[in-house]
Design an enzyme around this catalytic site. Structure first.
Site, PDB file in Angstrom:
ATOM      1  N   HIS A 248      -0.333  -0.043 -13.276  1.00 49.49           N
ATOM      2  CA  HIS A 248       0.606  -1.308 -13.836  1.00 49.49           C
ATOM      3  C   HIS A 248       1.294  -0.100 -13.933  1.00 49.49           C
ATOM      4  O   HIS A 248       1.997   0.054 -14.864  1.00 49.49           O
ATOM      5  CB  HIS A 248      -0.478  -1.140 -14.812  1.00 49.49           C
ATOM      6  CG  HIS A 248       0.354  -3.430 -15.146  1.00 49.49           C
ATOM      7  ND1 HIS A 248       0.602  -3.941 -14.655  1.00 49.49           N
ATOM      8  CD2 HIS A 248       1.047  -3.603 -16.059  1.00 49.49           C
ATOM      9  CE1 HIS A 248       1.132  -5.287 -14.935  1.00 49.49           C
ATOM     10  NE2 HIS A 248       1.376  -4.422 -15.818  1.00 49.49           N
TER      11      HIS A 248
ATOM     12  N   ILE B 102      -8.556 -10.007 -10.564  1.00 49.89           N
ATOM     13  CA  ILE B 102      -9.320  -9.377 -11.464  1.00 49.89           C
ATOM     14  C   ILE B 102     -10.604  -9.078 -11.988  1.00 49.89           C
ATOM     15  O   ILE B 102     -11.422 -10.434 -10.576  1.00 49.89           O
ATOM     16  CB  ILE B 102      -8.632 -10.490 -12.360  1.00 49.89           C
ATOM     17  CG1 ILE B 102      -7.379 -10.376 -13.119  1.00 49.89           C
ATOM     18  CG2 ILE B 102      -9.460 -10.022 -14.389  1.00 49.89           C
ATOM     19  CD1 ILE B 102      -6.833 -12.079 -13.590  1.00 49.89           C
ATOM     20  N   LEU B 103     -11.001  -8.020 -12.197  1.00 50.09           N
ATOM     21  CA  LEU B 103     -12.525  -7.810 -11.377  1.00 50.09           C
ATOM     22  C   LEU B 103     -13.457  -8.490 -12.582  1.00 50.09           C
ATOM     23  O   LEU B 103     -12.554  -8.145 -13.726  1.00 50.09           O
ATOM     24  CB  LEU B 103     -13.026  -6.121 -11.813  1.00 50.09           C
ATOM     25  CG  LEU B 103     -12.788  -5.946 -10.152  1.00 50.09           C
ATOM     26  CD1 LEU B 103     -11.837  -4.213 -10.596  1.00 50.09           C
ATOM     27  CD2 LEU B 103     -12.997  -6.305  -8.822  1.00 50.09           C
TER      28      LEU B 103
ATOM     29  N   MET C 198      -4.428  -6.891  -6.099  1.00 52.70           N
ATOM     30  CA  MET C 198      -4.446  -8.321  -7.151  1.00 52.70           C
ATOM     31  C   MET C 198      -5.653  -9.147  -7.347  1.00 52.70           C
ATOM     32  O   MET C 198      -5.556 -10.201  -7.124  1.00 52.70           O
ATOM     33  CB  MET C 198      -3.474  -8.893  -5.710  1.00 52.70           C
ATOM     34  CG  MET C 198      -2.150  -7.871  -5.265  1.00 52.70           C
ATOM     35  SD  MET C 198      -1.776  -7.980  -7.065  1.00 52.70           S
ATOM     36  CE  MET C 198      -0.460  -9.047  -7.426  1.00 52.70           C
TER      37      MET C 198
ATOM     38  N   ASN D  94       1.329   2.726  -2.855  1.00 54.29           N
ATOM     39  CA  ASN D  94       1.056   4.209  -3.241  1.00 54.29           C
ATOM     40  C   ASN D  94      -0.981   4.442  -3.068  1.00 54.29           C
ATOM     41  O   ASN D  94      -1.157   5.920  -2.795  1.00 54.29           O
ATOM     42  CB  ASN D  94       0.361   3.177  -4.684  1.00 54.29           C
ATOM     43  CG  ASN D  94       1.146   3.469  -5.755  1.00 54.29           C
ATOM     44  OD1 ASN D  94       1.590   4.082  -6.639  1.00 54.29           O
ATOM     45  ND2 ASN D  94       2.242   1.879  -6.117  1.00 54.29           N
TER      46      ASN D  94
ATOM     47  N   ASN E 258      -6.887   2.170 -12.858  1.00 56.87           N
ATOM     48  CA  ASN E 258      -5.613   0.998 -12.238  1.00 56.87           C
ATOM     49  C   ASN E 258      -3.999   1.635 -12.366  1.00 56.87           C
ATOM     50  O   ASN E 258      -4.004   2.594 -13.638  1.00 56.87           O
ATOM     51  CB  ASN E 258      -5.400  -0.216 -12.738  1.00 56.87           C
ATOM     52  CG  ASN E 258      -4.873  -1.117 -12.001  1.00 56.87           C
ATOM     53  OD1 ASN E 258      -4.066  -1.278 -10.969  1.00 56.87           O
ATOM     54  ND2 ASN E 258      -4.207  -1.790 -13.020  1.00 56.87           N
TER      55      ASN E 258
ATOM     56  N   GLY F 283       0.984  -0.691  -0.193  1.00 49.38           N
ATOM     57  CA  GLY F 283       0.170  -0.153  -0.136  1.00 49.38           C
ATOM     58  C   GLY F 283       0.584   1.054   0.222  1.00 49.38           C
ATOM     59  O   GLY F 283       0.058   2.613   0.377  1.00 49.38           O
TER      60      GLY F 283
HETATM   61  C1  GRF Z   1       2.977  -0.460  -7.757  1.00 47.28           C
HETATM   62  O1  GRF Z   1       3.279  -0.807  -8.883  1.00 47.28           O
HETATM   63  C2  GRF Z   1       1.401  -0.284  -8.590  1.00 47.28           C
HETATM   64  O2  GRF Z   1       2.146  -0.201 -10.268  1.00 47.28           O
HETATM   65  C3  GRF Z   1       0.532  -1.995  -9.010  1.00 47.28           C
HETATM   66  O3  GRF Z   1       1.135  -2.390  -8.026  1.00 47.28           O
HETATM   67  C4  GRF Z   1       1.737  -1.732  -7.126  1.00 47.28           C
HETATM   68  C5  GRF Z   1       1.832  -1.824  -5.934  1.00 47.28           C
HETATM   69  O4  GRF Z   1       2.648  -1.437  -5.406  1.00 47.28           O
HETATM   70  N1  GRF Z   1      -0.058  -2.523  -9.444  1.00 47.28           N
HETATM   71  P1  GRF Z   1       2.328  -0.608  -3.613  1.00 47.28           P
HETATM   72  O5  GRF Z   1       1.432  -1.954  -2.980  1.00 47.28           O
HETATM   73  O6  GRF Z   1       1.376   0.084  -3.562  1.00 47.28           O
HETATM   74  O7  GRF Z   1       3.043  -0.584  -2.489  1.00 47.28           O
END
Ligand code: GRF
Length: 205
Positions: free
Chosen positions: A112, A95-96, A93, A19, A110, A17
């Site tokens: 990626h 898939i919807l 993590m 992000n 999202n 988490g």
């Molecule tokens: C990020 O690199 C994002 O691009 C991908 O998963 C990772 C999540 O990292 N979808 P965090 O849990 O936010 O540290």
């Protein structure tokens, strides 16, 4: 979206988490944006981050034998009271299902860690190293029925340097994402709000 003053985000996050944390720090209760809920399918750091900031939080693990459709049906029921303007996937993590995605058209985004359409799926940093790519990056996109598909909203690039490994790339990409995701969500919120204010409200409903 109704023309209202608070723009509501619901963030779905399964893991560490970082992000999510950046979005909390940069956007929560700023400029009329609020994270109305954080939902995690795992007992993860994301839940701790929600609790630390007093943000409503749901832990929704998948039950044994529960189909994707049944899980997503429950997820969308639980989401409703939070009336999200935008559903933000940040390391979610799962898939919807198409049915879920269709319930929220152009409202699920999202991030990626690759320059889509290159390297959909997992292990993107290692795949960049293995392919000896000189450029890597991250992509913010709308979510559609396809894995890491959906219209691209924005991308950021970095150079891959000779000494880079999957680990250094992951770090570099995450540092970039921590600014880029919030900034893009802020822009989208501004745009969606101004579009909503142009849409006549139907008072009969
Ligand atoms: C990020 O690199 C994002 O691009 C991908 O998963 C990772 C999540 O990292 N979808 P965090 O849990 O936010 O540290």
């Amino acid at each position: 979206m109704a023309n209202k003053s608070i723009f509501k985000l619901v963030v779905l996050s399964s893991g560490y988490g970082s992000n999510l944390q950046a979005i909390i720090d940069q956007l929560h209760n700023e400029d009329g944006i609020e994270i109305s809920a954080i939902i995690s399918d795992k007992a993860s750091e994301s839940i701790t981050r929600a609790l630390n900031h007093n943000i409503p939080c749901l832990y929704l693990p998948r039950q044994k034998k529960q189909t994707r459709e049944a899980y997503d049906q429950l997820l969308s029921e639980l989401l409703k009271p939070f009336s999200p303007d935008l559903i933000v996937l940040a390391g979610f993590m799962r898939i919807l299902s198409p049915a879920f995605i269709q319930r929220f058209p152009q409202q699920i985004i999202n991030i990626h860690p690759s320059l889509l359409p290159k390297y959909k799926g997992l292990n993107t940093h290692q795949r960049v190293i293995d392919a000896k790519d000189k450029i890597h990056g991250t992509t913010i996109h709308y979510v559609d029925e396809h894995l890491d598909g959906g219209k691209i909203i924005a991308q950021k690039r970095i150079d891959v340097l000779p000494f880079d490994t999957a680990e250094t790339l992951e770090q570099a990409i995450k540092s970039l994402e921590h600014v880029f995701y919030s900034a893009t969500i802020h822009k989208l919120a501004t745009k969606m709000r101004s579009n909503a204010s142009l849409t006549p409200v139907n008072n009969d409903n």
